[in-house]
Design a protein around this motif. Structure first.
Motif: not given
Ligand SMILES: O=P(O)(O)O[C@H]1O[C@H](CO)[C@@H](O)[C@H]1O
Ligand SMILES: O=c1cc[nH]c(=O)[nH]1
Length: 244
Positions: A42-56
């Motif tokens: 999980v990491r926060e993108l440069a847009a605040p509150d938009w979180w990137w991550g992987r599910h499976r």
């Protein structure tokens, strides 16, 4: 594309999310803690509150963005980048007896009573992608939730819902009210995404029980369990992955 959103977000094309999940809630930090626990890397993108991550292994973005004006932003941006699917989560107020706290609602049509949809060409109502809405309803039912389908309405402000306004929504066939779904669906159609919503019932708008009033313990627990379950149901319905 209206800007170089890859650069703005700090996202590489290989990381393109297969799914965007947006959620409306006052309790953003709680929702993020709960939802992001199902993602890896999980990491926060440069847009605040938009979180990137992987599910499976599959890239997903989760954003807890409240209200119509904010929810259209990740849809607008990630839709243009090529994310194919968005699911709206959140709570809703019941406009019909029989919708109890913790029941789930998959809208089949959403009336526009917010201000963002018109900027995306949606004036009166929005419709979800039929097969995605159907999958959400099926996974929710299979997981044992009480599920309602029907017309809902998305409004602009939470704290001003006078009875004349509410009666108008009921006359137009709405069974529940939230604040984002119509905007998300209209923005998704604008950028060619599949879209649907999965809401949990909180307050009883017609009966006059506000979401600010504490629920009896059993109902409070049922509402919280439904809220907790929503994200895994969205992942399962949109990506075809059973929740872990
Ligand atoms: O934005 P939606 O999902 O409609 O939810 C709104 O309604 C909730 C209260 O019922 C608040 O948490 C607020 O976020
Ligand atoms: O807009 C909303 C959302 C939840 N509950 C309400 O009463 N209104």
């Amino acid at each position: 594309m209206d800007q170089d959103w890859w650069t703005v977000l700090g996202l590489a094309p290989a990381e393109l999310p297969a799914l965007l999940v947006v959620e409306g809630s006052w309790w953003r930090r709680d929702r993020e803690r709960q939802r992001l626990a199902l993602l890896d890397e999980v990491r926060e993108l440069a847009a605040p509150d938009w979180w990137w991550g992987r599910h499976r292994g599959v890239p997903v973005v989760y954003a807890c963005v409240y209200g119509a004006a904010r929810t259209v932003e990740p849809v607008h941006v990630l839709g243009q980048l090529g994310t194919p699917t968005v699911v709206q989560l959140g709570s809703c107020g019941a406009l019909l007896p029989g919708l109890a706290p913790g029941h789930l609602v998959v809208p089949s049509r959403v009336l526009v009573a917010e201000g963002a949809s018109t900027f995306y060409g949606g004036w009166h109502a929005a419709v979800p992608t039929l097969d995605l809405a159907g999958r959400l309803a099926r996974v929710a039912t299979a997981a044992g939730h009480t599920l309602h389908r029907g017309t809902t309405v998305s409004t602009e402000v939470l704290l001003r819902q006078p009875i004349e306004l509410v009666e108008g929504w009921v006359r137009r066939g709405a069974v529940a009210v939230d604040m984002e779904s119509s905007a998300t669906l209209n923005a998704a159609r604008w950028c060619g995404m599949r879209a649907a919503a999965l809401l949990h019932v909180w307050d009883d708008v017609v009966g006059g029980r506000s979401w600010t009033q504490p629920l009896p313990p059993r109902e409070a627990a049922r509402r919280e369990a439904a809220e907790q379950a929503q994200f895994a149901l969205a992942l399962e319905a949109a990506l075809g992955t059973a929740s872990r």
